[in-house]
Design an enzyme around this catalytic site. Sequence first.
Site, mmCIF file in Angstrom:
data_model
loop_
_atom_site.group_PDB
_atom_site.id
_atom_site.type_symbol
_atom_site.label_atom_id
_atom_site.label_comp_id
_atom_site.label_asym_id
_atom_site.label_seq_id
_atom_site.Cartn_x
_atom_site.Cartn_y
_atom_site.Cartn_z
ATOM 1 N N THR A 245 82.658 64.753 59.820
ATOM 2 C CA THR A 245 83.182 65.535 60.933
ATOM 3 C C THR A 245 82.081 66.466 61.468
ATOM 4 O OG1 THR A 245 85.394 65.155 60.129
ATOM 5 C CG2 THR A 245 85.181 67.036 61.549
ATOM 6 N N HIS A 246 80.838 66.149 61.094
ATOM 7 C CA HIS A 246 79.720 67.044 61.383
ATOM 8 C C HIS A 246 78.999 66.665 62.660
ATOM 9 C CE1 HIS A 246 80.123 66.949 56.793
ATOM 10 N NE2 HIS A 246 80.994 67.773 57.312
ATOM 11 N N ILE A 247 79.755 66.674 63.735
ATOM 12 C CA ILE A 247 79.167 66.468 65.057
ATOM 13 C C ILE A 247 78.848 67.872 65.579
ATOM 14 C CG2 ILE A 247 81.434 66.317 66.207
ATOM 15 C CD1 ILE A 247 80.019 64.000 67.885
#
Lengths: 221, 583
Positions: B511-513
Site C-alpha cells: 500500500t506504499h504508493i
Amino acid sequence: MKRREFLTIPAAALGGTLLYTLAREPFRLQAQDGTVKVPLRFFTAAEARVIGAACERIFPSDANGPGAKEAGVVIYIDRQLAGPYGADKYRYTKGPFVDSYPEHGYQGKENPRETYHQGIIQLGSDFAELPVEAQIQKLQSMEKTHFFQLLRAHTVEGMFSDPMHGGNVGLIGWQLIGYPGPRMSYKEDVDQHFGAAWRPKPASLEQIMRRPAKPWEDEKA
Amino acid sequence: MTNLKPVDVAIVGGGWTGLAMAKELVSRTSLNVLALERGKPQSIADYAMDMDELDYNIRLRMMQNIAEETVTHRHSARDAAVPVRQYGSFHPGTGVGGAGEHWTGMCFRFLPDVFTLRTHLTEKHGAARLPADLAVKDWGVTYDQLEPHYWYAEQMMGVSGKAGNLRGKLIDGGNIFESPRSHEYPTPPLKHSYASHLFEEATRQLGYHPYPTPAANLSENYTNPDGVTRPACAYCGYCSRFGCMIGAKSQPTNTLMPVLRKHKSFQLRTGSWVRRIVHENGRATGVQFTDANGEEFFQPAETVVLASFTLNNSRLLYLSKIGTPYDPAAGKGTLGRNLTHQVEGGIRIFFDKPLNAFMGAGSLGRRISDFDGDHGLTGSDGLLRYGMLSLNGNGDLPIGAFGAIPPGSTKSNWGAEWKAASLQWHDRVAQLNMYGEHMAYRQNYIDLDPTYTDKFGDPLLRFTLDWTDHEHKQREFAYELAAKIAPAMGAKIDPTRPSRARYNVINYQSTHIQGGVVMGATPDASVVNPYLQHWDVPNLWVIGASSFPQTASGNPTLTVLALTFWAADAMIDKYLKHPGRLV
C-alpha cells in the site's frame, strides 16, 4: 415472488457433518430418504446442480480426499452470488467500459451473478448428467473465460473458507490440509515443532468465539 | 450547505497522521481540534470476529469502498487510463485509524542518503551517468533532524527489534547497515518461525547480516510514554488486512485514540467526506464536507491539516485548485510529481518439510540489508540502488496458500492432478520478499482523470506509472540473491525468473504508493516546505507519504509518523507563535 428453491443432497455425501454448519439457515434432514434439503438464495435447483458438478471437476472428490461435493462448495457460491459480492456492491461499476491491457484486470460491466448466468448457459443444462470426461473437456474449452476464472477461484474459496460462509462443511477442507482454523494464540508454539507437521484439531470462528459471526454475504445486496 | 462553528484546527483524515497530529496539538496546546473521517468508528471490540480470511483477506472488508471512489491508471501519457475496478496493487483503508488498522506493522528507519538522494547520486556517479528521466530530489530534511522523531514514534508504538548501529557502534545480530540510532528498540524482537530460522542461519552462513524485522507487533506487554498499555502479540497470524483483536499490533485506535478521548478539546466526526479545502487570497478558510446522509457542511478553521491517504492528499489539492499542476512534458509545476510505489515482490521457495506456516505475526521474520541503499553495489551495471530481502512469517491462510506448487508440476491449475500436487506441496512453500527503493522519474505522476468520476461526480485521480529498466534490474538482482540463499536453506527456488512485466494494478504490491505532494527546500520543485507547510497557503499543512520525493526500500509508516511529529513541533513551537511562512 420467486418460488423458494432447495438443493437436495444425499446426506451421506456430506459425511453427516452438515447439521452443525448449516444451522445458520433452516433446512430439512429427510430421514426417510437420507437427503438434506438446503434452501438456495440465488440459484435454481437445476442451476445449482450444474455448478455443483462443475466445482466437483475443479476440486474432485477422489482417493486424495474429499472435494467440492462434500464441502458444499455450491452452497458457498450460491450465498456469495446472492450477497453484495454477487451484485458488485463493492466494485467500481461506472462507465465507460472499455477493453484494456491484462494489467488492468477485469474491466467488464457484468457482475458475478450475470457472469454465472452466462456461464451456466455455456455449460449446458445437461452438464451434470454428462460423463466425467465430457465435463472435463467442456471446462477445458472454457478455461480462458472470465466465468471459469471466477468459478475456479470460488471453488477454492468454498473449500477452505470458514464454514460460516456455507462451504468447508464440517471443516472438511481444513482437515484435508491440516489447517487449525482461527485461534487466539500460538504463543507457545510459533517457534516449536521445527521440521515436523503440527496439526491441532480445527475449529471454526464461531466455535472459537462462541458467538455468531456476521458474514458479509448476509448484508443487503 | 450548513455553516458550522469555527474550530482552531480542522484535520482531514482520521488515520495515523491525522490522529498523531491531533494528539500533539491537544496535548501541548489549548487549541480545539476537529478530525474529519469519512469512514466509521472502529475499535478493538470490532476486531474479535474478523478472523475470517474470505471477508477480510480476499474480499477486503476493511478497505475503502472502491465502488464509491477509485483511481484510474495508465502506463504512459500516450495511453488512455482505465479505472482500477477492484483492489488492487494497493489497499487504502477506511474508518478511524485508516490503513493503520489493517497494516502489517513493519517499522523501518530510512537510510541517511535517501533524504539527500539527488546530491548523493550526483556526487557518487556524476550527473551525466544518471538516467535522463530521473526526478529524485533531496527532501529538505535530514536523517539527523528526524532521528529524535523516529525515536518518539517508536516509543509511541513500542516497536520491537534489535539495534545494529547504536550511536555509531555496530552490534552483531542487529542491522549493522541501518542509520545510527540514539536508543535500543523499546521492546525486544518477536519470536520467529521455522522458515525464518532457516533464513537466518543460511544468510549468516553466506556472510550476510540477518536481523529481526522491526515490528509494530509488541513482543512483550508494554506501556508507552503516553501511559497506554497494550499486550504482547499472540502470533495468531491474522495481521495484515485485519484489525488486531487484542491490540498487540500498534494501530491508531489502540495507541492514539486512548489519549485523544481524554481531551475535551478534541472532536472526531466520522462519516464526514471532505470534498474541498476552501481558500481565498492564499489562505485556507476551512473545509467543505458531505456527511453520510448526503448533507453538505462548511467547517471554518484557522488552520487546516490535510492528512488523508497519500493519493487522496493530491486529489483534494487538485479538486480544491490549490497549487500548480505538474506538467511532465514541460517539467514545470509541482502538484502530482514524483509518484513512486515501493518495489516489492515475492520469490517462492519450496521445502521438503512442513513449515507450520499458519502461525505468525505481521512483521515476524528476518531480513538482510547488506545491499540496502547502495551498499555493495558499484552502479556500473546500471543498478544504482537496491534494498532488502526478507523471509516473513505473517501467517499463511488456507485459501491464499492453497495451490502454490512448483511451476510445471501439473498441466492444469484445476482437477485431480492439480489437487494431488497442491496437497503434496501444502505448507512446504515460503517466499523470499524483496523491498526495493523506487526512484522517482519525470513520467510517473498524478493528475485528475478527464472521464471517470466518484459517487459525487467529482473527477477521479489518475496515476500514470510504469516500471523502468532500473526496477527490472532490482528484481533480477533480488532473484540472483534469492537463488544463493534458497539452497543454503535446504529449499528449491521457483525457476521462474522475474519477467520484465509492466506495472499491474491487480496484483497486490504494497500500500506504499507515495509522492504527489512532495516536500523540498524550494517552491519551484516541491509542494510543501521542509515542515510540510504548503508553499502557497501557509495555514495548510499536508502530511503523509504524499510528501516523499522518492521511496526508500523500507515500508513508509514509521517515517510518515516521524515526519508528522517533526511537522507538529514546527507548527506548535514556531508557526502558532508567529503564523506565516516558516521558510
